[in-house]
Scaffold this active site. Structure first.
Site, PDB file in Angstrom:
ATOM      1  N   GLU A   1       9.583   1.871  11.031  1.00 43.16           N
ATOM      2  CA  GLU A   1      10.534   2.986  10.918  1.00 43.16           C
ATOM      3  C   GLU A   1       9.718   4.253  11.080  1.00 43.16           C
ATOM      4  OE1 GLU A   1      12.188   6.096   9.578  1.00 43.16           O
ATOM      5  OE2 GLU A   1      12.248   5.151   7.609  1.00 43.16           O
TER       6      GLU A   1
ATOM      7  N   CYS B   1      13.148  11.730   7.383  1.00 39.17           N
ATOM      8  CA  CYS B   1      13.097  11.365   8.797  1.00 39.17           C
ATOM      9  C   CYS B   1      14.459  11.419   9.468  1.00 39.17           C
ATOM     10  CB  CYS B   1      12.484   9.968   8.960  1.00 39.17           C
ATOM     11  SG  CYS B   1      13.320   8.715   7.968  1.00 39.17           S
TER      12      CYS B   1
ATOM     13  N   LYS C   1       0.854  -1.185   0.000  1.00 36.57           N
ATOM     14  CA  LYS C   1       0.000   0.000   0.000  1.00 36.57           C
ATOM     15  C   LYS C   1       0.889   1.234   0.000  1.00 36.57           C
ATOM     16  CE  LYS C   1      -1.446   2.661   3.148  1.00 36.57           C
ATOM     17  NZ  LYS C   1      -1.357   3.951   2.391  1.00 36.57           N
TER      18      LYS C   1
ATOM     19  N   GLU D   1       9.408  17.063  15.116  1.00 36.40           N
ATOM     20  CA  GLU D   1       9.933  16.938  13.759  1.00 36.40           C
ATOM     21  C   GLU D   1       9.258  17.972  12.858  1.00 36.40           C
ATOM     22  OE1 GLU D   1      11.080  13.082  11.034  1.00 36.40           O
ATOM     23  OE2 GLU D   1       9.180  13.055  12.103  1.00 36.40           O
TER      24      GLU D   1
ATOM     25  N   SER E   1       4.589   8.015  10.753  1.00 39.72           N
ATOM     26  CA  SER E   1       4.620   8.737  12.026  1.00 39.72           C
ATOM     27  C   SER E   1       4.630   7.785  13.219  1.00 39.72           C
ATOM     28  CB  SER E   1       3.409   9.664  12.135  1.00 39.72           C
ATOM     29  OG  SER E   1       2.230   8.912  12.359  1.00 39.72           O
TER      30      SER E   1
END
Length: 479
Positions: free
Chosen positions: A249, A283, A174, A382, A228
């Site tokens: 991750e 990230c 996906k 972030e 996230s």
């Protein structure tokens, strides 16, 4: 390059059409690119069934047989890197040279796991009992659900499904709803490379419905996700029903530490490359910059000069350094971080505010902030945008404490010419990845992953394939 409607659901070796469609927009111009199928739970369940059926055949093949398909797919990606890079830029916005580089990196993951497919080693355990022989056999987990992000829509696909396929698993993919086109092209390449029917399946559409179907179906034995931390926590909670394996991750908040003996020209170049790669939408990019007070003025002046020379615009234009942010929500987050920092005393030394160009996308000026304090959002969350906050420090103990004072633990960077300091600091930093005078740690041959609330599991290297293998212990009694 695209038809008005692009086939985007691939199940059991066939492209499947559904009535409902979703428009994909170019983030640079906000103009429509094409329409893709808007699938959901039903299509995902069919894809899982196809993957389950194909698992018997794929897992029974030798590693060398699987390797040939992966190697061919890698070759095809490299041959078509320019075309695939242009598609990536159209749907995601990053500069074309970055996009082509990402495609080549994605092909490298397939090449690495083509090589690793033949190296799923087991183990022979010396027995303490004369009448026993013991061995450990690696076997593929089963059907894998892979959920990939929009910021690296090509490399994140191959970094996940490359090791899964090498291990003998089958996959339901996906992609992010913002950027499905790169995934579609990669699936086409797998098909051309000779992938057996049902081994790789693709479902686009309702992100929540597709994700939940992958999460709740007991035949999906492992879920690999990049995104996230909040979503990662949700997946961990909900996966308990079937004790599903997870490889996550998640978010990061990378500190970069510039010690007083650093090569200032090198450090500014690398910080620039880290922070503004993909417009800060990575990230592992620098989110917090700590500079020793003795070199802070010199460092800030040089970095500011280099930031002021960055070119913003369409990723298809020559010499553009920064494209658009992915959407309005991303722009609003960057704006909120800047506003909060200014209200709490930060000074904008370059940039600040939206880019005033002639394109409709969500562009933002690359920015540098000084007089930054620990209570600012930008030092705790972030940002995922093109702002560098600079804070000074006096000694190693102080800065390592600040760097580690976060729930995230994905990546951190050190700039120093001292081997002693580099080793000492890298050992004390609580992060899964540490770069020493290096801000590009993501390579196919090395493990990539975080600790703390930045996730669990590794991608890349032989460690990446381990995530998709179960270790079966066989105990043999002999006379």
């Amino acid at each position: 390059m695209f038809d008005k409607q692009t086939k985007s659901i691939f199940i059991g070796g066939k492209w499947i059409d559904v009535q409902e469609k979703e428009t994909i927009y170019n983030p640079t111009t906000l103009e429509p690119i094409t329409e893709v199928a808007y699938g959901g739970a039903q299509e995902t369940e069919i894809a899982i069934q196809a993957a389950s059926k194909a698992f018997t055949v794929w897992s029974d093949m030798t590693g060398r047989q699987r390797s040939r398909v992966l190697y061919k797919a890698s070759q095809l990606m490299l041959e078509e890197a320019d075309r695939l890079g242009e598609i990536l830029t159209l749907e995601q916005g990053k500069p074309l040279n970055e996009a082509i580089g990402e495609v080549k990196g994605a092909a490298n993951f397939l090449l690495w796991y083509a090589e690793e497919a033949s190296r799923g080693y087991g183990e022979w355990i010396p027995s303490s009992i004369k009448s026993k022989r013991m061995l450990v056999i690696p076997q593929p987990v089963g059907v894998v659900g892979a959920i990939t992000p929009w910021n690296f829509p090509s490399s994140m696909v191959t970094r996940k499904i490359g090791p899964a396929l090498a291990a003998g698993c089958t996959v339901v993919l996906k992609p992010a709803p913002e950027t499905p086109l790169s995934a579609i092209e990669i699936i086409k390449i797998f098909d051309r490379a000779g992938m057996p029917e049902g081994v790789v399946n693709l479902v686009t559409g309702d992100a929540q419905a597709i994700g939940n179907a992958l999460l709740l179906d007991k035949d999906v034995r492992l879920l690999t996700f990049t995104g996230s931390t909040a979503v990662g926590k949700y997946l961990m909670r909900e996966s308990a029903e079937h004790v599903k394996k997870l490889s996550l991750e998640l978010g990061g908040h990378a500190p970069s530490i510039v010690f007083d003996d650093a090569d200032i020209d090198l450090a500014t170049n690398l910080v620039l490359a880290s922070k503004f790669r993909n417009n800060g939408q990575t990230c592992i990019c620098t989110n917090r910059l700590y500079v020793h007070e003795s070199i802070a003025d010199q460092f800030t002046a040089l970095l500011t000069e280099k930031v002021s020379q960055l070119k913003v615009g369409s990723g298809l234009e020559e010499d553009v350094d920064l494209g658009p942010l992915i959407n309005q929500q991303a722009l609003e987050k960057v704006q909120s971080h800047l506003k909060d920092a200014i209200e709490k005393g930060a000074q904008v030394v370059v940039g600040g505010g939206e880019w005033e160009g002639n394109l409709e996308g969500c562009f933002y000026n690359p920015s540098v902030l000084t007089n930054v304090s620990d209570d600012m959002l930008i030092m705790n969350e972030e940002t995922f945008g093109p702002i560098i906050p600079i804070q000074t420090f006096r000694d190693e103990e102080e800065v390592l404490h600040k760097a580690n004072d976060t729930d995230y633990g994905l990546a951190a960077y050190i700039f120093t010419e001292s081997t002693n300091q580099a080793i000492r600091a890298s050992e004390k930093l609580e992060f899964g990845i540490v770069g020493i005078n290096d801000v590009f740690p993501a390579v196919a041959e090395a493990p990539f992953g975080g600790i703390k609330q930045s996730g669990n599991g590794k991608e890349g290297g032989h460690h990446g394939m381990d995530e998709f293998l179960e270790k079966k212990f066989v105990s043999i009694g002999i006379s």
